[in-house]
Scaffold this motif. Structure first.
Motif, PDB file in Angstrom:
ATOM      1  N   UNK A  90       0.852  -1.298  -0.114  1.00  0.00           N
ATOM      2  CA  UNK A  90       0.111  -0.048   0.116  1.00  0.00           C
ATOM      3  C   UNK A  90       1.009   1.321   0.159  1.00  0.00           C
ATOM      4  N   UNK A  91       2.015   1.212   0.925  1.00  0.00           N
ATOM      5  CA  UNK A  91       2.710   2.321   1.052  1.00  0.00           C
ATOM      6  C   UNK A  91       3.619   2.625  -0.505  1.00  0.00           C
TER       7      UNK A  91
ATOM      8  N   UNK B 239      -8.085  -5.080  -2.131  1.00  0.00           N
ATOM      9  CA  UNK B 239      -8.253  -4.868  -1.048  1.00  0.00           C
ATOM     10  C   UNK B 239      -6.856  -5.041  -0.231  1.00  0.00           C
ATOM     11  N   UNK B 240      -6.244  -3.981   0.519  1.00  0.00           N
ATOM     12  CA  UNK B 240      -5.062  -4.258   1.367  1.00  0.00           C
ATOM     13  C   UNK B 240      -5.606  -4.534   2.848  1.00  0.00           C
ATOM     14  N   UNK B 241      -4.925  -5.522   3.148  1.00  0.00           N
ATOM     15  CA  UNK B 241      -5.220  -6.023   4.668  1.00  0.00           C
ATOM     16  C   UNK B 241      -4.093  -5.717   5.573  1.00  0.00           C
ATOM     17  N   UNK B 242      -4.449  -4.923   6.362  1.00  0.00           N
ATOM     18  CA  UNK B 242      -3.264  -4.062   7.076  1.00  0.00           C
ATOM     19  C   UNK B 242      -2.933  -4.810   8.510  1.00  0.00           C
ATOM     20  N   UNK B 243      -3.633  -4.684   9.584  1.00  0.00           N
ATOM     21  CA  UNK B 243      -3.651  -5.254  10.841  1.00  0.00           C
ATOM     22  C   UNK B 243      -4.679  -5.131  11.588  1.00  0.00           C
ATOM     23  N   UNK B 244      -5.010  -6.148  12.796  1.00  0.00           N
ATOM     24  CA  UNK B 244      -6.009  -5.909  13.673  1.00  0.00           C
ATOM     25  C   UNK B 244      -7.365  -5.300  13.145  1.00  0.00           C
TER      26      UNK B 244
ATOM     27  N   UNK C  82     -11.908 -14.074   5.511  1.00  0.00           N
ATOM     28  CA  UNK C  82     -13.212 -13.920   4.614  1.00  0.00           C
ATOM     29  C   UNK C  82     -13.615 -12.543   4.397  1.00  0.00           C
ATOM     30  N   UNK C  83     -13.648 -11.567   5.333  1.00  0.00           N
ATOM     31  CA  UNK C  83     -14.148 -10.288   4.981  1.00  0.00           C
ATOM     32  C   UNK C  83     -13.523  -9.627   4.148  1.00  0.00           C
ATOM     33  N   UNK C  84     -12.132  -9.749   4.179  1.00  0.00           N
ATOM     34  CA  UNK C  84     -11.196  -9.151   3.229  1.00  0.00           C
ATOM     35  C   UNK C  84     -11.503  -9.547   1.700  1.00  0.00           C
ATOM     36  N   UNK C  85     -11.911 -10.880   1.707  1.00  0.00           N
ATOM     37  CA  UNK C  85     -12.025 -11.362   0.260  1.00  0.00           C
ATOM     38  C   UNK C  85     -13.287 -10.950  -0.310  1.00  0.00           C
ATOM     39  N   UNK C  86     -14.375 -10.534   0.548  1.00  0.00           N
ATOM     40  CA  UNK C  86     -15.383 -10.344   0.017  1.00  0.00           C
ATOM     41  C   UNK C  86     -15.809  -8.559  -0.127  1.00  0.00           C
ATOM     42  N   UNK C  87     -14.842  -7.710   0.403  1.00  0.00           N
ATOM     43  CA  UNK C  87     -15.035  -6.371   0.335  1.00  0.00           C
ATOM     44  C   UNK C  87     -15.140  -5.861  -0.796  1.00  0.00           C
ATOM     45  N   UNK C  88     -14.444  -6.069  -1.844  1.00  0.00           N
ATOM     46  CA  UNK C  88     -14.739  -5.732  -3.257  1.00  0.00           C
ATOM     47  C   UNK C  88     -15.823  -5.962  -3.810  1.00  0.00           C
TER      48      UNK C  88
END
Length: 662
Positions: A271-272, A327-332, A309-315
Motif C-alpha cells: 500500500x505504501x 483490498x489491502x489487509x493491514x492489521x487488527x 473472509x471479510x477481506x476477500x468479500x470487500x470488493x
C-alpha cells in the motif's frame, strides 16, 4: 592392459544393441559369440536384404551395425545405403576379408565409421569397436544432456522471469513471463537497458553492488529487487544474475532469473508503495468495529479466518464505481482501498455516499466459517491529497472510533495531530523536569464520616510543580504521561508519598488511586508488594481506589492482585461508581469494601431528581452487599445534608476541605 580395455569397452557398450549381418554361418556364430560379451542385445541378419529388413523394423533401438560386404541378394554396400536412408547418423562398421579391398572406396563414400578384418580377434575388436563405441557413448551423453537442458529450459521458462543482456546491460532476450509481469512487449524491451523497469525507490548502492559482483568479480549476484511495471504498479522479484563467461574468462552476456514475490510482501508495504508511486490518490480505510471484542470472543485462528473472509468479500461489498482492483489487509481488522485520483475524481460528498452504501452492504453481510456466524460492522475514513495521506486516514479511523461516527473525512487531520504532538512533547519535557527535580508531589483531601463529621480518610491526589512555580492537576499532564515511559515513575512517587503520609496523621486511612494499567505492570505491583512489606503495621490504613473500565485485558490478573493486597489488610474502593461502565457481577467478584459515588451524580443532586434516583439505587445495592459509600463533590451544606439523610457513609468535597499538603 587388455583387461582394462575390455572392462572399459563393456562399460561403454552396456545397454547398446548391435545389428550384425553375416552370410557365412561359421563366421557368424564365432563373431556372434564374441559380440555377445560386449553388447546387451545382438540382432543377427543372414544377408543384405535380411539386414535391411531387420534394421527397418528395429531402427529405434539399434545403436551400431557391423556388416559383411560380400553377401547374396544384396551386398553390404547396397544394404548400407538402404540403412542410411532410414537413419543417416547410424554408426556402421564394415567386416571384410583381405580380398575385398575393391569395395574400400565405396565404403568410404558410404561414410562407414570403422573396419574389422576377418578373422576376428579380441585385440582387433577392442581397437576398432572401442573407438566407435566411445563416440556413440559421448553422442548419447550429449543427447541426454541436451534433452535434460531442454527440459530444464522449459521448466525454467515456465516458472521464472528470464532476461539476458549483453556485457553493457542492454536487453537481448526476455521470456513471456517477463512481459506479463512488466506490462511491456518484447519489442519495447529488447535493445533497452534494464532501468526501463527500475523503481525509483531502489537505492543506487544496490545496483553498484550488483555490477561490482557480476562484472568485476564475475560472480553470481542474488537479492530482492523492487521494480515498476509499465502501468506504474510496483512488484517485487527475488533475482539471481549470472555472468556467462567465454573460454578466455571474459563476460559474454548476463542471464537473470527472477521469481515474483509480490504476493508474500506485506500488504502494508505494498500500500505504501502504491501511495508513493501515485502521489495523488484516494485512500479509504475500513476498520472492523469493536475489533477488541471480536478478539475476546474467538481464538486467534478463528479471528484470522473471519478477517480473511471479510477481506476477500470487500470488493463485492464496495459499490465499485471507480474500479478498485484490490483490498489491502493491514492489521487488527484494518483494511484499505486505494486508487489514483485520476481514476476517481468524485467529490467528498460522492465518496461519502458510496461509503454509506458500502456500510449498508457490510451490515447485511454475515461471515460464515465452520460453525461461526459473525455479523460484521465497520467504520470508514477517507482522504485524498499528496502529503501524509495514510496518516490522515489512520487518524480519521481513530476519530471515528472515539466519536462513534461511521464515516470520517480525514483530510488534514495529521496536521492537527502534529500540533497536538508538539504540545505533548512540551508536556513530556515538563513531566521529566518535574521528576528530575522532585516536583511530583501529593496533596490530600479529607473524607469525613457523615455522622460524626470527623476526618477518617484522606484521598492522595498527585500534583506537578512547574519550573516557574505553577501547580498543575492531573488533568494537564497525566494522559500525556500515560503515553510515555514516565507514567510508572509518577505512580511510584505517588505511592511513596502516600505511604510516607501514614506517619503524619494518626488514625486516618490513605486512599490511593490505581488504574488497570498500573496493576497490569509487574514493575508497579512488585513495588506495591515491597511497600506493604516495609509498612506492614500500617497496611490496614491503605485503600486502593480502582476505576471502573472496559479496557481490562486480564480479569484474573486484577483479581489476583486484589486478593494479595487484601490479605495484608488493604481495603478496595471502586472509584466514580454510578457512571460509565458498570458491570455489577464483575464488580462483586473484586470483593470491594467501598463504593465512591461519582461526583457528577452528587454535585446537582439537590435539584436533579434523576440523579437522586440513581444514587438511591446505588445505595440500595451497596447496603445489600454491606459496602461502605462515599459521596464525592460535596460542595455545600445542602448537598451534605441530602447525602447524609440518604444513608451515605462518607463525604468528600470542598465543603469539608480542599486538597492540601501535609
Amino acid at each position: 592392459m587388455e583387461r582394462t580395455q575390455i572392462a572399459s569397452l563393456k562399460q561403454m557398450s552396456k545397454g547398446m544393441t548391435l545389428l550384425y549381418i553375416e552370410d557365412d554361418p561359421q563366421a557368424r556364430d564365432a563373431a556372434n559369440s564374441l559380440f555377445s560379451d560386449f553388447f546387451d542385445d545382438v540382432i543377427v541378419g543372414f544377408d543384405g536384404e535380411d539386414g535391411a529388413r531387420l534394421f527397418a523394423s528395429n531402427y529405434h533401438k539399434i545403436d551400431l551395425v557391423i556388416t559383411d560386404i560380400t553377401m547374396p541378394r544384396m551386398n553390404g554396400i547396397e544394404m548400407i545405403h538402404a540403412i542410411r536412408q532410414i537413419n543417416p547418423d547410424i554408426a556402421i562398421i564394415v567386416l571384410s576379408a583381405h580380398n575385398e579391398t575393391s569395395f574400400l572406396t565405396q565404403t568410404i563414400e558410404a561414410g562407414v565409421d570403422g573396419y574389422l578384418i576377418k578373422p576376428l580377434n579380441v585385440t582387433q575388436l577392442i581397437r576398432s569397436i572401442g573407438k566407435v563405441v566411445e563416440k556413440l557413448h559421448l553422442r548419447y551423453e550429449n543427447k541426454k544432456n541436451s534433452l535434460l537442458l531442454k527440459q530444464y529450459e522449459n521448466i525454467t521458462n515456465t516458472s521464472s522471469i528470464i532476461s539476458k543482456t549483453d556485457p553493457k546491460g542492454v536487453i537481448t532476450f526476455v521470456n513471456e513471463k517477463f512481459c506479463q509481469i512488466s506490462g511491456f512487449t518484447k519489442e519495447e524491451l529488447i535493445g533497452k537497458p534494464h532501468n526501463v523497469i527500475r523503481h525509483p525507490d531502489m537505492p543506487k548502492t544496490a545496483f553498484r553492488d550488483l555490477w561490482r559482483t557480476i562484472k568485476d568479480e564475475k560472480r553470481t549476484w542474488q537479492g530482492i529487487v523492487k521494480n515498476r511495471a509499465k502501468n506504474g504498479d510496483t512488484y517485487y522479484v527475488k533475482t539471481t544474475v549470472q555472468p556467462i563467461l567465454n573460454p578466455e574468462g571474459e563476460v559474454q552476456e548476463y542471464i537473470s532469473l527472477r521469481h515474483d514475490i509480490t504476493a508474500i510482501m506485506s500488504d502494508k508495504k505494498q500500500l505504501f508503495d502504491f501511495l508513493e508511486a501515485n502521489r495523488l490518490s484516494v485512500l479509504i480505510l475500513v476498520q472492523i468495529e469493536d475489533y477488541n471484542i471480536l478478539e475476546k470472543f474467538y481464538d486467534k485462528a478463528s479471528v484470522e479466518k473471519i478477517e480473511d473472509a471479510f477481506g476477500k468479500n470487500m470488493l463485492y461489498l464496495m459499490p465499485n464505481r471507480w474500479g478498485f482492483q484490490r483490498v489491502y489487509h493491514l492489521e487488527n481488522g484494518l483494511y484499505a482501498f486505494a486508487i489514483d485520483r485520476r481514476n476517481c475524481k468524485a467529490s467528498k460528498e460522492e465518496i461519502h455516499a458510496v461509503l454509506e452504501q458500502f456500510l449498508m452492504n457490510v451490515k447485511e453481510y454475515v461471515v460464515k466459517i465452520d460453525s461461526i456466524e459473525y455479523d460484521i460492522s465497520a467504520i470508514c475514513s477517507f482522504t485524498y491529497g499528496i502529503f501524509k495521506i495514510f496518516e490522515d486516514a489512520k487518524i480519521g479511523i481513530e476519530n471515528a472510533i472515539q466519536t462513534k461516527q461511521p464515516i470520517v473525512y480525514a483530510d488534514g487531520l495529521s496536521g492537527i495531530e502534529y500540533d497536538n504532538a508538539l504540545k505533548n512533547i512540551e508536556t513530556i519535557h515538563i513531566i521529566k523536569t518535574a521528576i528530575d527535580n522532585r516536583k511530583i508531589i501529593s496533596y490530600f483531601q479529607p473524607i469525613v464520616n457523615n455522622q460524626t463529621q470527623k476526618i477518617e480518610k484522606y484521598e492522595s491526589l498527585v500534583r506537578l510543580v512547574t519550573e516557574d512555580g505553577q501547580l498543575l492537576t492531573p488533568l494537564y499532564f497525566l494522559d500525556t504521561a500515560k503515553k510515555g515511559r514516565y507514567y510508572s515513575k509518577i505512580t511510584k512517587i505517588v505511592l511513596e508519598n502516600s505511604f510516607a503520609a501514614l506517619y503524619k496523621i494518626s488514625e486516618a486511612a490513605i486512599s490511593i488511586n490505581l488504574s488497570v494499567h498500573d496493576i497490569e505492570r509487574d514493575e508497579i505491583t512488585h513495588y506495591i508488594e515491597n511497600l506493604l512489606v516495609q509498612h506492614e503495621d500500617e497496611a490496614h490504613r491503605i485503600i486502593f481506589e480502582l476505576l471502573e473500565s472496559e479496557d481490562i485485558k486480564d480479569f484474573a490478573l486484577i483479581k489476583q492482585f486484589i486478593q494479595k493486597v487484601k490479605a495484608k489488610g488493604v481495603k478496595i474502593a471502586i472509584d466514580d461508581f454510578g457512571t460509565g461502565y458498570s458491570n455489577f457481577e464483575r464488580l462483586l467478584s473484586y470483593e470491594p469494601d467501598i463504593l465512591k459515588i461519582d461526583g457528577s451524580l452528587i454535585k446537582n443532586i439537590h435539584n436533579n431528581q434523576i440523579n437522586q434516583h440513581i444514587v438511591e439505587t446505588v445505595m440500595l445495592f451497596a447496603k445489600k452487599q454491606n459496602l461502605s459509600t462515599v459521596a464525592e463533590f460535596v460542595e455545600n451544606e445542602t448537598i451534605y445534608e441530602i447525602v447524609r439523610d440518604m444513608g451515605i457513609d462518607y463525604s468528600q468535597g470542598f465543603y469539608f476541605g480542599k486538597p492540601e499538603m501535609f
